[in-house]
Structure formats: structure tokens, C-alpha cells
Design a protein around this motif. Structure first.
Motif, short mmCIF file in Angstrom:
data_model
loop_
_atom_site.label_atom_id
_atom_site.label_comp_id
_atom_site.label_asym_id
_atom_site.label_seq_id
_atom_site.Cartn_x
_atom_site.Cartn_y
_atom_site.Cartn_z
N LYS A 146 0.87 -1.18 0.00
CA LYS A 146 0.00 0.00 0.00
C LYS A 146 0.90 1.23 0.00
N CYS A 147 0.65 2.14 -0.91
CA CYS A 147 1.45 3.37 -0.99
C CYS A 147 0.74 4.47 -0.19
N ASN A 148 1.47 5.09 0.70
CA ASN A 148 0.91 6.16 1.54
C ASN A 148 1.47 7.54 1.19
N LEU A 149 1.98 7.67 0.00
CA LEU A 149 2.58 8.97 -0.38
C LEU A 149 1.50 10.01 -0.69
N CYS A 150 0.44 9.59 -1.35
CA CYS A 150 -0.61 10.56 -1.69
C CYS A 150 -1.98 9.98 -1.36
N PRO A 151 -3.01 10.82 -1.32
CA PRO A 151 -4.33 10.36 -0.89
C PRO A 151 -5.02 9.37 -1.85
N GLN A 152 -4.36 8.97 -2.91
CA GLN A 152 -4.92 7.86 -3.69
C GLN A 152 -4.77 6.55 -2.92
N TYR A 153 -3.82 6.50 -2.00
CA TYR A 153 -3.57 5.31 -1.16
C TYR A 153 -3.71 4.01 -1.96
N CYS A 154 -2.90 3.87 -2.97
CA CYS A 154 -3.04 2.71 -3.87
C CYS A 154 -2.61 1.40 -3.20
N TYR A 155 -3.43 0.39 -3.39
CA TYR A 155 -3.04 -0.97 -3.05
C TYR A 155 -2.49 -1.57 -4.34
N ILE A 156 -1.25 -2.01 -4.31
CA ILE A 156 -0.59 -2.37 -5.57
C ILE A 156 -0.13 -3.83 -5.54
N GLN A 157 -0.62 -4.59 -6.50
CA GLN A 157 -0.24 -6.01 -6.58
C GLN A 157 1.15 -6.15 -7.21
N GLU A 194 1.58 -1.10 -11.10
CA GLU A 194 1.91 0.26 -10.67
C GLU A 194 0.70 0.91 -10.02
N GLY A 195 0.95 2.00 -9.29
CA GLY A 195 -0.13 2.78 -8.70
C GLY A 195 -0.78 3.69 -9.74
N THR A 196 -1.74 4.48 -9.28
CA THR A 196 -2.48 5.38 -10.18
C THR A 196 -1.57 6.32 -10.96
N CYS A 197 -0.48 6.76 -10.33
CA CYS A 197 0.45 7.68 -11.00
C CYS A 197 1.27 6.98 -12.07
N ALA A 198 1.29 5.64 -12.00
CA ALA A 198 1.99 4.79 -12.98
C ALA A 198 3.50 5.00 -12.99
N VAL A 199 4.05 5.52 -11.89
CA VAL A 199 5.52 5.64 -11.81
C VAL A 199 6.05 5.00 -10.53
N ARG A 200 5.17 4.31 -9.80
CA ARG A 200 5.60 3.61 -8.58
C ARG A 200 5.12 2.17 -8.73
N LYS A 201 6.09 1.25 -8.74
CA LYS A 201 5.79 -0.12 -9.14
C LYS A 201 6.17 -1.12 -8.04
N CYS A 214 1.66 11.52 -13.00
CA CYS A 214 0.89 12.40 -12.12
C CYS A 214 -0.15 11.57 -11.36
N ASN A 215 -0.48 12.03 -10.16
CA ASN A 215 -1.51 11.33 -9.38
C ASN A 215 -2.91 11.89 -9.64
N MET A 216 -3.02 12.85 -10.54
CA MET A 216 -4.33 13.29 -11.02
C MET A 216 -4.38 13.09 -12.53
N THR A 223 5.00 15.46 -6.10
CA THR A 223 4.78 14.43 -5.07
C THR A 223 5.10 13.04 -5.60
N ILE A 224 4.75 12.77 -6.85
CA ILE A 224 4.90 11.39 -7.34
C ILE A 224 6.35 11.04 -7.65
N PHE A 225 7.22 12.04 -7.72
CA PHE A 225 8.66 11.71 -7.80
C PHE A 225 9.35 12.16 -6.51
S1 SF4 Z 1 -0.97 7.54 -7.03
FE1 SF4 Z 1 1.19 7.02 -6.90
S2 SF4 Z 1 1.94 8.28 -5.21
FE2 SF4 Z 1 -0.29 8.20 -5.01
S3 SF4 Z 1 -0.69 6.48 -3.62
FE3 SF4 Z 1 -0.80 5.71 -5.73
S4 SF4 Z 1 1.26 4.92 -6.15
FE4 SF4 Z 1 1.41 6.25 -4.36
#
Ligand code: SF4
Ligand code: SF4
Length: 339
Positions: free
Chosen positions: A18-29, A33-40, A84-86, A137-139
Motif C-alpha cells: 500500500k502506498c501512503n505517499l498521496c491520498p490515492q492510497y493505492c493498493y498495488i499487486q 503500478e499505482g495510479t500515477c503509474a511511476v511507482r511499481k 501524475c496522481n491526477m 509528489t509522485i517523484f
Molecule cells: S498515485 Fe502514486 S503516489 Fe499516489 S498512492 Fe498511488 S502509487 Fe502512491
């Protein structure tokens, strides 16, 4: 590639993080990658794919960020990565912010280390470094290390941000971040969800928290006809900013059709004037209208004696009448970090 900050193991056996960097709080298998597609997620660990991958860079006048109350007339070395996370439908930088997403999923950029960024900025006489064009934020890891290196060399650091970041991450970046321009894009959750793929409340929380942490702040609102231009919404934005501090400069920005919003018109000048008046009624002291060449709302006016303190035209400055942080004419303190 670098192991990411702010993640936790959600399911060890299934290797889900689970990524806690931004409020998308992605759960990533694993492998995703997360929503920003740069964290894998690679083998149960989360990595930043864009660490040291500079996608674009240029030297800008600081007024372009926009920051009007932070070392006016100085040059700022500005850079970005992809991602980007948006996913704002009007994004002017969609070729970098959205390129890492979808089936193509392109991660590109030139290898440039934080130390090298600082060297380049110094070589070109820049006073500061901005992480901008996409969402810094995403980098985070790349941005943070760049801020640390910049501080060692006496350079100032700036984020131009959508404010979609968690408090934990603000706690870490704030001590090495001098200034931020945050977009407050609207004041309804509907707008944030429909237009940006995000939520309103975390942005409001981040604005308050960055301010509490002492990061110098200016705020920008892009006004899109028919989307966020009602009197009520503009009033809520202005009053929210004023509730934090009436000293925070508010940039009202004119919309130009772009990306997936090509069917919308330019923001009418009347609407921009209306927003300016609403900001004045909320007692905001410094209000600017951007993306309109040669308009009279680019100047900094003393909130007490109404004299012109900084005369601007586009990114050019003709006169600065602020001495020792005070109005030259009536001695009122003017919020900002001046020369
Ligand atoms: S969008 Fe990116 S920075 Fe935000 S929680 Fe998901 S993986 Fe983390
Ligand atoms: S937050 Fe900024 S960079 Fe990201 S999609 Fe929106 S406008 Fe583009």
C-alpha cells in the motif's frame, strides 16, 4: 529506480503493498503500478521508476510558476519527470503527466542526478530550483534528494503542486522546501472527481498543513467556464484561503482549451473580474489574474495605501517599491520573501 518512501506491506504472502505517499492510497499487486503509474511493486517492494529520470527542464522567470512574492525577477531552474496522481481533463502538460499511464506506459527521461541538477542551476545563475510541470509528489524521492542537495549549495527550492500529498510526506519535505504554489482547482468534490480524478478534502488538508509547516505559499485557481465559475464556488475558495491567511497571494488563472477540454471556451474577462472582486470581499490582500497579457491585475498593490508596489507586464517587472519587506510609501509589512 529507487525503493520508494511511504509504503507498507499490506499482504506479505500475496506481495501486495500500500502506498501512503498521496491520498490515492493505492493498493498495488506484484508487477503492477499505482495510479500515477511511476511507482511499481516489484517482488513485494515498491519502487520509484522515475528517480533520476528528468523528462523536461528549462530556466524560467519565477513569476511563471507563478510565484509573485518570492524573490521576484529571479531565475528558477525548473524540471519534471513523467507521471501524475491526477488526470485533469485540461492538463497542459498531458504529454508528460499522463504518458506513463495506460497500455503504452512510457517511462522516459534523461539520467540526471540531484547533484547534477544543482550544478546546472548554479551554472546558470538560478536562485532556486522548481519541481514543476508534472506533480512533484509522485517523484518524491528524486525531489527530496534534489532539495537536500540544493540546500547544501544555498539554493532555494520550490514545488508547483496539486496538493495531493499525505501529511507524512509533508512532514518530510517541508524542512527542505522553501516555497510552494498549490492549485486549488475548485471547491466541490464533484469537480475534483469528474475533472481531476481526485478528492477535494485532502487538497484542503494539505494546503493547511503546508502553511502550518511554514512553507511559503501562493495558491492558483484555474477558472473553467461552466465548471467551477459560480459565485458560490469562487466565494468558498476565496474564503477558504482567507481562513488560513489573508496574506496568501491568490492567482486567478484564465482557462485555454487543451487536452480533453477542447470544446470549452476561454474564460471570459468578466468572470475573471468577478473572481477578483470576490477575493477582495473575502479580504484577500494580494489577488492576481493570470494568462491575460497586459491586464491591470498583475501588479502588487499595497493593501493599506493602494500604491503600486510591483509593476508587472507578463513576466517582466518594471518597478519594486518594497524595502525591508515593507511598502516604501506607508511602511506596511508586505507578505513575501523579497530580495
Ligand atoms: S498515485 Fe502514486 S503516489 Fe499516489 S498512492 Fe498511488 S502509487 Fe502512491
Ligand atoms: S495535477 Fe497538474 S500535471 Fe497533473 S494532470 Fe492535473 S494539471 Fe496535469
Amino acid at each position: 529506480m529507487k525503493e520508494a518512501n511511504f509504503y507498507e506491506i499490506f499482504d506479505k504472502d500475496k506481495k501486495i503493498v500500500k502506498c501512503n505517499l498521496c491520498p490515492q492510497y493505492c493498493y498495488i499487486q506484484e508487477g503492477m503500478e499505482g495510479t500515477c503509474a511511476v511507482r511499481k511493486n516489484i517482488d513485494g517492494k515498491l519502487y520509484s521508476l522515475v528517480y533520476g529520470k528528468m523528462k523536461g527542464a528549462q530556466i524560467d522567470p519565477i513569476e511563471k510558476k507563478p510565484l509573485f512574492h518570492f524573490y521576484p525577477e529571479s531565475d528558477i531552474f525548473s524540471f519534471c519527470t513523467v507521471g501524475c496522481n491526477m488526470k485533469c481533463l485540461f492538463c497542459q502538460n498531458f504529454t508528460t503527466s499522463q504518458v506513463s499511464k495506460g497500455v503504452e506506459g512510457i517511462i522516459s527521461g534523461e539520467n540526471v542526478s540531484p547533484k547534477e541538477i544543482v550544478e546546472i542551476a548554479k551554472k546558470h545563475g538560478c536562485k532556486s530550483i522548481a519541481m514543476t510541470y508534472n506533480e512533484p509528489t509522485i517523484f518524491f524521492e528524486y525531489a527530496y534528494d534534489t532539495c537536500v542537495e540544493a540546500k547544501k549549495e544555498g539554493l532555494k527550492t520550490v514545488f508547483v503542486s496539486n496538493g495531493y500529498i499525505t501529511k507524512k510526506a509533508i512532514d518530510k519535505i517541508a524542512p527542505v522546501l522553501d516555497a510552494i504554489n498549490i492549485d486549488l482547482k475548485g471547491f466541490t468534490n464533484k469537480y475534483y472527481q469528474k475533472i481531476c480524478g481526485a478528492q477535494l478534502q485532502p487538497v484542503l488538508d494539505a494546503i493547511k498543513y503546508y502553511y502550518e509547516k511554514g512553507v511559503f505559499m501562493e495558491i492558483t485557481t484555474l477558472i473553467i467556464p461552466g465548471e467551477n465559475d459560480s459565485d458560490d464556488e469562487l466565494k468558498q475558495i476565496a474564503e477558504f484561503i482567507a481562513s488560513i491567511s489573508k496574506d496568501i497571494p491568490w492567482h486567478i488563472s484564465r482557462f485555454h482549451p487543451d487536452y480533453k477540454m477542447l470544446n470549452k471556451n476561454l474564460t471570459p474577462i468578466n468572470t475573471l473580474s468577478k473572481a477578483y472582486d470576490i477575493g477582495g470581499k473575502a479580504k484577500l490582500k494580494y489577488i492576481y489574474v493570470g494568462n491575460v497579457q497586459g491586464n491591470k491585475f498583475e501588479n502588487t498593490i499595497c493593501p493599506k495605501c493602494n500604491e503600486t508596489l510591483i509593476k508587472r507586464q507578463g513576466y517582466h517587472i518594471f518597478d519594486i517599491n518594497i524595502i525591508n519587506n515593507k511598502c516604501k510609501f506607508c511602511n506596511t509589512k508586505i507578505n513575501g520573501i523579497w530580495h
